[in-house]
Structure formats: structure tokens, C-alpha cells
Design an enzyme around this catalytic site. Structure first.
Site, mmCIF file in Angstrom:
data_model
loop_
_atom_site.group_PDB
_atom_site.id
_atom_site.type_symbol
_atom_site.label_atom_id
_atom_site.label_comp_id
_atom_site.label_asym_id
_atom_site.label_seq_id
_atom_site.Cartn_x
_atom_site.Cartn_y
_atom_site.Cartn_z
ATOM 1 N N LEU A 137 1.086 27.135 40.476
ATOM 2 C CA LEU A 137 0.733 27.425 39.278
ATOM 3 C C LEU A 137 1.734 27.459 38.399
ATOM 4 C CD1 LEU A 137 -2.138 30.046 40.083
ATOM 5 C CD2 LEU A 137 -2.558 27.809 39.727
ATOM 6 N N ASP A 138 1.457 26.993 37.207
ATOM 7 C CA ASP A 138 2.634 27.242 36.156
ATOM 8 C C ASP A 138 2.936 28.769 35.954
ATOM 9 O OD1 ASP A 138 2.463 24.479 35.721
ATOM 10 O OD2 ASP A 138 1.187 24.539 34.085
ATOM 11 N N LYS A 139 4.112 28.817 35.528
ATOM 12 C CA LYS A 139 4.647 30.237 35.385
ATOM 13 C C LYS A 139 3.815 31.191 34.688
ATOM 14 C CE LYS A 139 8.503 32.864 32.946
ATOM 15 N NZ LYS A 139 9.546 32.856 32.079
#
Length: 325
Positions: A137-139
């Protein structure tokens, strides 16, 4: 503690005259072809107790044996970082990731990542590629992720992702009012002019499919649910921006913040203070890599998205009251 794998299988006679590496890949299908070939070359995958070449032809009836202790794959530090664990057994770990957490160490983020936390919580993942992380997942995206604690689980979960049998559903808030749900089927690749971004790339991109449906329309925004068929980097963010409904707060794909006409001060404050993409991995479905059981998890929206939706509800109600007056 390093993971040790001990297996044996007798070669069926119908496999006669086939290559050792091909037969081993069939009999030990829990593991990837490249790993099988590596074990053959390392001399830990044997035929009748003797090392053999990958291309050696077998007759059938031989006993293939594997006895290997996996070496540590990660040279990153284990760090005592709290994890929000939704489910755990000896094979898998399901985590509800918080906003602001980088999944894997990279330039500028060598520690303090989810991988560092996993190595501390489950030291056995040090012998699994990428500490068992099979998808990211993106940051600034929150929500559910599954981590493999064994090599067998990692191989199986990667296969589920490749076969598109793992279910991943998200919720998001977009800028603009959608008229209905739909599907975006557009290839995604690296942006031609900005290497930090992804983009729809018809020629060089990889296939990417996102399904979306409406949960609720607001005066200037839409609350949606999304389901992924593929898992390209920034897929939801790129696809929603491509159809002109970028995610609220997205620093890379939504452009400069523009206030909707006539919106309340409360909504203006909420939009200014929402500094990340409004995206949450809410539901995860998969086949358990060891038991074969179909498993499902769902977690609620984080507090910041709940607050944003509450403010959007107030704005919608205020507009309706004004129209009535």
C-alpha cells in the site's frame, strides 16, 4: 529462527524421460521454478540421495528429497514498531496499516518501515523474500495487507495475486460528483516526464483494471467503493485521475487544491487539513495458503476519513436546507 523445509516425493513412472528440474517443479509445486532450480544447483534437492543436474532425464521411480534451511533474505534491522494486527497464525499475518507508514525500505526511508516492524514481530520472516510482503500500500494509504510468514505461504499468496483470485476492496472519496459506477481498463506505466509518478500508458504500460461503484454522492464529492483485478503502483489514484475524479488530498494526481463553490467553512477547513489521498483498503479476501480455507477480513475507515465524510454530510444537509428555504 530460520525456516527449515524437509520434503520427499517419488517420481511417477509417467514422468519418465522428463528433466529433473521440470519433474521437481511439478512434484514440489508449492515453490517457484526458479527456487527449485536454485536448490538443485546448491545440492539440497537430490535424486536418490545424490546431486543431479537440472537437465538430467529421470526414469520414474526415483526418490526426490529436499532438506534445506532457508538463509536470511533481509539485511534490514528488526525494529519494535507497533502493528495493528487483525489476524495471525503460523502461516500468515494480516495487518491494518496506518497512514504515513512506508511499507518497504527505500531511499530516504531506510528504517521505521512496516518491513522493519514485521521482522521484529515475526523474526522467522527474515528467511522469506521481502520479509513476506507480497503486496504493498502507498505510504499514505491505510488498510489491510497480508504478509507471508513462511516461504510456502509466500509462494501461494504471490500465485493468488498473479491469478487475480485474491479479493481487495477499497473505499475512497473523489473530487467531483459521479453519475454512476463503472470500470477503468487502462494500462499503467511510469510517467514519461516524471519518474516519481505513474500514468496511463497505452503503449508501454501494463494491463490494469479497476472496478468502482457509488456509495454516496455529495454536493461536490463522491464516496466510492473500488475493487482491483490487478495491482499496479498507484493504480486507483491514476485511474480515478484519468477519468477526471481524482482522490481528495492526493498530492501527486489531484492537482492544486480548489475549493468548491459555496461550500461551508467547515468543509474548507476539512479539505485544507486532509493532507493524504482519501483511500483505505477496507476488505481483503484470500484462500489460506496452508488450509485452503476461504478467509475474509474487513476494517472500518480511519478517523480522518470518517471525519471528512461527516463534514461532507453536513455540507450536503446545509445545501439541502438552503434550497428548501
Amino acid at each position: 529462527m530460520a525456516e527449515r523445509i524437509v520434503k520427499e516425493a517419488q517420481v511417477p513412472f509417467e514422468y519418465a524421460n522428463q528433466r529433473f528440474d521440470q519433474i521437481a517443479t511439478e512434484l514440489f509445486s508449492d515453490f517457484s521454478r526458479s527456487r527449485i532450480q536454485s536448490w538443485i544447483k546448491d545440492g539440497v534437492l537430490l535424486v536418490n540421495g545424490v546431486a543431479a543436474k537440472p537437465k538430467e532425464k529421470l526414469f520414474g521411480g526415483e526418490m526426490i528429497t529436499l532438506d534445506v534451511e532457508l538463509e536470511e533474505q533481509s539485511d534490514h534491522d528488526a525494529q519494535d514498531i507497533p502493528l495493528d494486527i487483525v489476524y495471525e497464525d503460523e502461516h500468515i499475518l494480516v495487518i491494518n496499516k496506518a497512514a504515513g507508514v512506508v511499507v518497504h525500505p527505500a531511499a530516504g526511508h531506510q528504517d521505521g518501515t512496516l518491513l522493519n516492524a514485521i521482522l521484529h514481530h515475526a523474526p522467522e520472516t527474515a528467511s522469506v523474500p521481502r520479509a513476506g510482503i507480497v503486496h504493498r500500500l502507498d505510504k499514505e494509504t491505510t488498510g489491510l495487507m497480508v504478509v507471508a510468514k513462511t516461504l510456502l505461504a509466500q509462494t501461494d499468496l504471490v500465485a493468488q495475486l498473479q491469478e487475480r483470485s485474491m479479493g481487495r476492496e477499497y473505499e475512497a472519496v473523489t473530487i467531483g460528483v459521479m453519475t454512476g459506477g463503472g470500470m477503468v481498463d487502462e494500462p499503467i506505466g511510469r510517467h514519461p516526464h516524471n519518474r516519481q509518478k505513474m500514468a496511463v500508458e497505452p503503449i508501454h504500460g501494463k494491463d490494469a483494471v479497476t472496478h468502482y461503484r457509488l456509495i454516496k454522492r455529495y454536493h461536490h464529492h463522491t464516496h466510492i467503493r473500488l475493487k482491483l483485478e490487478t495491482g499496479r503502483t498507484h493504480q486507483i489514484r491514476v485511474h480515478m485521475a484519468f477519468i477526471q475524479y481524482p482522490l481528495v488530498g492526493d498530492p501527486q494526481y489531484a492537482g492544486r487544491l480548489k475549493m468548491p463553490k459555496g461550500c461551508s467553512e467547515e468543509l474548507q477547513d476539512a479539505l485544507r487539513s486532509f493532507k493524504r489521498q482519501a483511500l483505505h483498503a477496507k476488505r481483503l479476501e484470500l484462500t489460506h495458503p496452508a488450509t485452503g480455507e476461504w478467509m475474509e477480513w474487513e476494517v472500518g475507515l480511519p478517523q480522518d476519513m470518517q471525519h471528512l465524510l461527516s463534514v461532507l454530510e453536513n455540507d450536503l444537509r446545509d445545501v439541502a436546507d438552503a434550497d428548501f428555504i
